[in-house]
Design a protein around this motif. Structure first.
Motif, PDB file in Angstrom:
ATOM      1  N   THR A 160     -15.240  35.957  -9.991  1.00  0.00           N
ATOM      2  CA  THR A 160     -13.448  36.206 -10.946  1.00  0.00           C
ATOM      3  C   THR A 160     -12.925  37.497 -10.239  1.00  0.00           C
TER       4      THR A 160
ATOM      5  N   PRO B 111      -8.784  38.442 -10.755  1.00  0.00           N
ATOM      6  CA  PRO B 111      -7.316  38.559 -12.087  1.00  0.00           C
ATOM      7  C   PRO B 111      -6.797  37.653 -10.699  1.00  0.00           C
ATOM      8  N   ARG B 112      -5.454  36.721 -11.819  1.00  0.00           N
ATOM      9  CA  ARG B 112      -4.869  35.510 -11.286  1.00  0.00           C
ATOM     10  C   ARG B 112      -5.019  36.075 -10.014  1.00  0.00           C
TER      11      ARG B 112
ATOM     12  N   ASN C  84      -3.342  39.478  -5.160  1.00  0.00           N
ATOM     13  CA  ASN C  84      -3.039  40.026  -6.279  1.00  0.00           C
ATOM     14  C   ASN C  84      -2.612  41.005  -5.319  1.00  0.00           C
TER      15      ASN C  84
ATOM     16  N   LEU D  72      -8.315  47.593 -12.963  1.00  0.00           N
ATOM     17  CA  LEU D  72      -8.234  46.636 -12.747  1.00  0.00           C
ATOM     18  C   LEU D  72      -9.779  45.783 -13.429  1.00  0.00           C
TER      19      LEU D  72
ATOM     20  N   GLU E  68     -10.945  45.500 -17.310  1.00  0.00           N
ATOM     21  CA  GLU E  68      -9.800  44.881 -17.879  1.00  0.00           C
ATOM     22  C   GLU E  68      -9.953  43.341 -17.553  1.00  0.00           C
ATOM     23  N   HIS E  69     -10.478  43.069 -15.579  1.00  0.00           N
ATOM     24  CA  HIS E  69     -11.055  41.742 -15.621  1.00  0.00           C
ATOM     25  C   HIS E  69     -12.086  40.831 -14.813  1.00  0.00           C
TER      26      HIS E  69
ATOM     27  N   LYS F  99     -15.910  40.595 -14.577  1.00  0.00           N
ATOM     28  CA  LYS F  99     -17.488  39.374 -15.653  1.00  0.00           C
ATOM     29  C   LYS F  99     -18.361  40.193 -14.978  1.00  0.00           C
TER      30      LYS F  99
ATOM     31  N   MET G 154     -15.729  42.435  -8.616  1.00  0.00           N
ATOM     32  CA  MET G 154     -14.679  41.727  -9.360  1.00  0.00           C
ATOM     33  C   MET G 154     -13.890  41.369  -8.471  1.00  0.00           C
TER      34      MET G 154
END
Length: 498
Positions: free
Chosen positions: A39, A41-42, A49, A65, A68-69, A71, A75
């Motif tokens: 996964t 960021p959007r 991105n 990033l 923050e993103h 999981k 990433m």
């Protein structure tokens, strides 16, 4: 009868083997299909991105990033039309660069490599295969072998002695600030070019260094083809293709002249890198003129001088560290006017300073690879053709692995358990595995000699009225971890100059 029975047995064995082969393929395919993608960021339509990565210095932005993103261990980013997965921890870096190193030993074909590395023929950029193996072996056995690096010591020592004298003149015995950055870049580039080209064509060498600066500025330009392969023609419309081609033609003509000088000098002792490559070609190795040009096109790169800059920047902000490093150097040199290789072997604390500098300011912060075949990395699917990034900058500043991660503390390397040879995956200043930097030993040797000279001959202070917190430690985007602004310091001669 026995022949017929043997034939039937052989046929049945073959069919059983085929059956299990397909079963295993199906099972593996099923696992790959069911495994989740990482996964991230959007991602927005068209740009993905890119807007996030472009908002600052790439290696810094990617580290943010990830915090923050991410999981999981990876990433996912969408950069235009290209998928890029970023290792989010040292376990993912180890899986990519060690456990599955062969599958991730490939490089994506980048625009600047097509021009300046003659179709990505440079060992750092060429795709994994027979050619890369051959050139990597030549680097290890000939071009960057320990004996070859050692043979260049006199060049480094002479040039840094010259630097010391130039600093003394420019600094007016500590009365005027010295632009340490520009002087280090000039000296470092001269050393690398002399090691590559020898003393032939000195005027051409100066022109070459000028062109290298122009080349590096173009390399950091945005190439549409690298992110949007389906509309690569846009690089022609923006003029980037023309600019790359124009500089490439200038470099190519210069390479031809320099190589011709080497080929004409039959009395040469065959010591510089072009001579080595020409010798190997004449001995039957599959080396073309394009191969030779590709290997020396980055000869004027600034990675080594930048590391020296960062070391001086960090030490001037920590007087106790600077004093300890100077005390060691002066004790070992013991008043002599010439620094020897044996002296460098005794500089234990200086080596710690260099390691800590490489942790906080790795010369190549982003390690780019490409996945050859679809695989799993710690339970996540990585499709074939995906670009994969290991952020050495982010790992080197990760609080999970480093106490007071942002603090400059050379003492953390005192026990010698960590090195920069790619075995500790929270510390990868030169990469790891098959794609580890082949010039690692050459660069480190230059850093040691430079810092030993700077620390031995001068007492260093910040310009009048300037405090440690005023030193600009910002970075700018580039192939190396470049300083945002030049480093100025006061240099007062402390011992007789060489």
């Amino acid at each position: 009868m026995e022949v017929a029975f043997s034939s039937v047995t052989l046929l049945l064995s073959f069919l059983v083997a085929i059956f299990f082969f397909f079963i295993l393929r199906l099972r593996r395919k099923g696992v790959d299909d069911d495994a989740p993608l990482p996964t991230g960021p959007r991602a927005y339509p068209l740009i993905g991105n890119l807007h996030l990565v472009a908002r600052g210095v790439p290696h810094q932005t990617l580290a943010e990033l990830v915090r923050e993103h991410a999981k999981g261990p990876l990433m996912r980013l969408r950069l235009g039309q290209v998928d890029c997965f970023v290792a989010a921890n040292r376990e993912a870096a180890q899986e990519i660069a060690k456990h599955q190193d062969l599958n991730f030993a490939y490089r994506p074909k980048m625009t600047f490599g097509q021009f300046f590395a003659y179709g990505n023929r440079n060992v750092a950029l060429s795709p994994y295969g027979d050619y890369w193996k051959q050139m990597r072996k030549i680097y290890a056995m000939e071009m960057m072998s320990p004996s070859r690096v050692k043979s260049f010591f006199s060049i480094r020592e002479v040039e840094y002695r010259t630097l010391v004298r130039d600093i003394s003149v420019a600094g007016a015995s500590g009365q005027a600030p010295v632009n340490v950055s520009s002087m280090l870049i000039s000296t470092g580039s001269t050393i690398v070019v002399k090691c590559a080209f020898g003393n032939k064509g000195e005027k051409l060498q100066r022109q070459f260094l000028s062109l290298v600066k122009e080349t590096l500025s173009l390399i950091t330009s945005f190439a549409v083809a690298d992110m949007f392969p389906s509309i690569r023609f846009m690089d022609s419309l923006t003029g980037l293709t023309y600019r790359l081609g124009r500089v490439h033609q200038k470099l190519d003509r210069m390479f031809n002249e320099i190589i011709a000088l080497h080929e004409a000098d039959v009395e040469d002792e065959k010591k510089d890198l072009i001579d080595v490559l020409l010798q190997l070609r004449d001995q039957g190795e599959d080396i073309t003129l394009e191969s030779i040009k590709a290997e020396v096109f980055l000869a004027g790169s600034e990675t080594t001088s930048t590391t020296i800059e960062w070391a001086m920047s960090e030490m001037i902000r920590k007087p106790e560290t600077l004093e300890r490093a100077q005390e060691e150097v002066r004790r070992v040199i013991s008043g002599r006017t010439k620094i020897t290789e044996r002296d460098l072997e005794k500089l234990t604390y200086l080596k710690m300073v260099i390691k800590e500098t490489l942790r906080l300011h790795p010369p190549a912060p982003l390690l780019l690879r490409e996945c050859k075949e679809t695989c799993l990395v710690l339970g996540y699917k990585v499709p074939a053709g995906t670009r994969v990034l290991i952020n050495g900058y982010g790992l080197g500043r990760d609080e999970r692995y480093w106490v007071d991660a942002l603090d400059f503390r050379p003492e953390r390397f005192a026990d010698g358990s960590l090195d920069y040879k790619g075995n500790n995956f929270e510390y990868l200043p030169f990469g790891s595995g098959r794609r580890i930097c082949p010039g690692m030993n050459f660069g480190n040797a230059s850093i040691e000699v430079a810092l030993a000279h700077l620390l031995n001959y001068f007492d260093w202070k910040l310009p009048k009225g300037m405090k440690a917190e005023d030193v600009d430690m910002r970075e700018i985007a580039g192939i190396a971890t470049l300083r945002h602004s030049p480093l100025f310091m006061l240099a007062t001669p402390a011992v007789p100059l060489p």
